[in-house]
Design an enzyme around this catalytic site. Structure first.
Site, mmCIF file in Angstrom:
data_model
loop_
_atom_site.group_PDB
_atom_site.id
_atom_site.type_symbol
_atom_site.label_atom_id
_atom_site.label_comp_id
_atom_site.label_asym_id
_atom_site.label_seq_id
_atom_site.Cartn_x
_atom_site.Cartn_y
_atom_site.Cartn_z
ATOM 1 N N GLU A 163 14.018 49.377 48.020
ATOM 2 C CA GLU A 163 12.909 49.366 47.062
ATOM 3 C C GLU A 163 11.541 49.686 47.672
ATOM 4 O O GLU A 163 10.642 48.841 47.691
ATOM 5 C CB GLU A 163 12.831 48.012 46.363
ATOM 6 C CG GLU A 163 14.043 47.679 45.531
ATOM 7 C CD GLU A 163 13.834 46.448 44.649
ATOM 8 O OE1 GLU A 163 12.838 45.737 44.841
ATOM 9 O OE2 GLU A 163 14.664 46.216 43.767
ATOM 10 N N GLU A 374 21.773 46.283 43.178
ATOM 11 C CA GLU A 374 21.315 44.977 42.687
ATOM 12 C C GLU A 374 21.276 45.001 41.173
ATOM 13 O O GLU A 374 20.892 46.004 40.568
ATOM 14 C CB GLU A 374 19.890 44.625 43.163
ATOM 15 C CG GLU A 374 19.793 44.160 44.580
ATOM 16 C CD GLU A 374 18.360 43.824 44.994
ATOM 17 O OE1 GLU A 374 17.568 43.358 44.158
ATOM 18 O OE2 GLU A 374 18.056 44.047 46.178
#
Ligand code: BGP
Length: 469
Positions: A163, A374
């Site tokens: 991320e 995720e």
């Protein structure tokens, strides 16, 4: 339909959020060790000094994961455990820990899926400018090579970064993550470019080692949709997708930055300091990138921002994902909508937007290989007669897994699903209150572990390979 036989059902964690042992066995100090101790930066000043003590209890944890039937465990390596000062000597005890962790996974037939960078940067590098300094790029490439050489005989799935949009935007725009800088747009874009260069160089080096595994990157997947049919809001959603999606996905998947953003950065004086050599390495390494990891929690519902002069004061509370903020450039705003459903922390729950977003991704990038690295529900789990009855989490994962199944049926190449998270862990800014795990950790009783209802439910799903979803 069953999920394909080579589809991996897993769950994930990250070093700082589970390990603890922050100053043991030669580990260096990380930026999070320092940042989390600045009063007021985290929920109730929680930090990862002990976290859930995975460092000492990994055997027990992997055993519980195997009881759940996990086929794969995604975890991250703490860079300062391996190279305490960022680019100097290697710490043998750090290597030992991950060798043991990997071997323990393999003992139970659990595939280790390893993230190299999940935000815990050696503090020495942070003090030299962190991701805005190209020294960090060289240091990362060195660290990545140490890991490939030490673990690559057994680890065949590598994620370089987790991320990038989160650690760079919260680090240089919102000031809510280290280094805690606010509204420095130039630094923000520089950091992103340096990360893409580091990723590209690590991919090249990995392929040169001929270890015959796969390597990719994990991005936030938060596709933007216009809140309504108004043309100005559709344009705002386009802009949001260019800046929060294309800017991150294009360099990795196409080897170049999106023109739309590049032009605007030039006009505004935000273009990163980049060299021909860096741009060329980004270009040539894209073909060797094996997959993209998607962390999906929620979409963005977007409208045009009409008061672009407004100064956006970002606080810990409004910077952790809930809609309601204007974009850093003042062009658009994310909104909470009457007809949508939200978690207790204000994150939208939308498996539909997940499915739509996946189709959008395929339309834009073609047949890329995808892992959902995720996805999960942050909640406060009820305990009834000693059992952790996290029914909303089951519902959440069930509906999102169905979206994955439907996407596969549409020909989208998804090869695995990792729930966030394997075990309850430290939320960066929300402490232990916001739970995500299949395994409960009792903070009032010796950090004792217990599998939740969701863990047993996931076990059944894995066993049936999702046939009854
Ligand atoms: C992602 C991170 C994870 C995790 C998750 C949940 O952005 O990769 O590390 O923290 O979000 O976030 P939170 O703990 O803020 O709810």
């Amino acid at each position: 339909m069953k999920f394909p036989h080579d589809f991996l059902f897993g769950a994930a964690s990250a070093s700082y959020q589970v390990e603890g042992a922050w100053n043991e066995d030669g580990k260096g100090i990380s930026n999070w060790d320092v940042f989390s101790k600045i009063p007021g930066k985290t929920y109730k000043n929680t930090n990862g000094d002990i976290s859930v003590d995975h460092y000492h209890r990994y055997k027990e944890d992997i055993k519980l994961m195997s009881e759940i039937g996990l086929e794969s465990y995604r975890f991250s390596i703490s860079w300062p455990r391996i190279i305490p000062d960022g680019d100097g000597q290697v710490n043998e005890k750090g290597l030992d820990f991950y060798n043991n962790l990997i071997d323990e996974c393999l003992k139970y037939g659990i595939v280790p899926f390893v993230t190299l960078y999940h935000w815990d940067l050696p503090q020495t590098l942070e003090e030299c400018g962190g991701w805005t300094n190209k020294r960090t790029v060289d240091a990362f490439v060195k660290y990545a090579n140490v890991c490939f050489n030490a673990f690559g005989d057994r680890v065949k799935h590598w994620i370089t970064f987790n991320e990038t949009i989160v650690f760079t935007s919260l680090g240089y725009l919102a000031g809510a993550h280290p280094p805690g800088i606010k509204n420095d747009i130039k630094k923000y874009f520089q950091a992103t470019h340096n990360v893409f260069t580091a990723h590209a160089r690590a991919v090249k080096d990995y392929k040169a080692l001929r270890q015959f595994g796969e390597i990719g990157i994990t991005h936030v997947f938060s596709p933007a949709f216009s809140a309504d049919e108004k043309e100005e809001n559709k344009l705002a959603a386009y802009h949001a997708n260019q800046y929060s999606l294309a800017w991150y996905y294009d360099p990795v998947l196409k080897g170049e930055y999106p023109d739309y953003v590049v032009k605007q950065l030039e006009e505004k004086g935000w273009t990163p300091d980049w060299t021909e050599e860096e741009l060329s390495i980004i270009k040539t390494s894209a073909a060797s990138n094996d997959f993209i990891g998607l962390n999906y929690y929620q979409p963005q519902r977007v409208i045009k921002n009409n008061n672009s002069d407004e100064v956006i004061e970002r606080t810990r509370e409004n910077s952790t994902g809930a809609p309601g903020n204007a974009s850093f450039d003042g062009v658009y705003r994310t909104v909470k909508m009457e007809d949508k459903v939200y978690t207790k922390w204000g994150w939208e729950i939308s498996p539909e937007a997940f499915f739509e977003g996946l189709k959008m991704l395929k339309a834009h990038y073609g047949d890329i290989k995808i892992y959902i690295t995720e996805n999960g529900l942050g909640d406060e789990d009820p305990i009834i007669e000693g059992e952790i009855v996290d029914v909303p989490r089951i519902k959440y994962i069930e509906t999102h897994l169905k979206a994955v199944k439907n996407a596969i049926a549409e020909g989208i190449n998804i090869k695995g699903y990792y729930a966030w998270s394997a075990i309850d862990l430290l939320s960066w800014l929300n402490g232990y209150k916001k739970q995500y795990g299949f395994i409960y950790v009792d903070h009032n009783n010796n950090l004792n572990r217990k599998i939740k209802l969701s863990g047993y439910w996931y076990k059944k799903i894995i066993k049936e390979r999702g046939e009854n979803l």
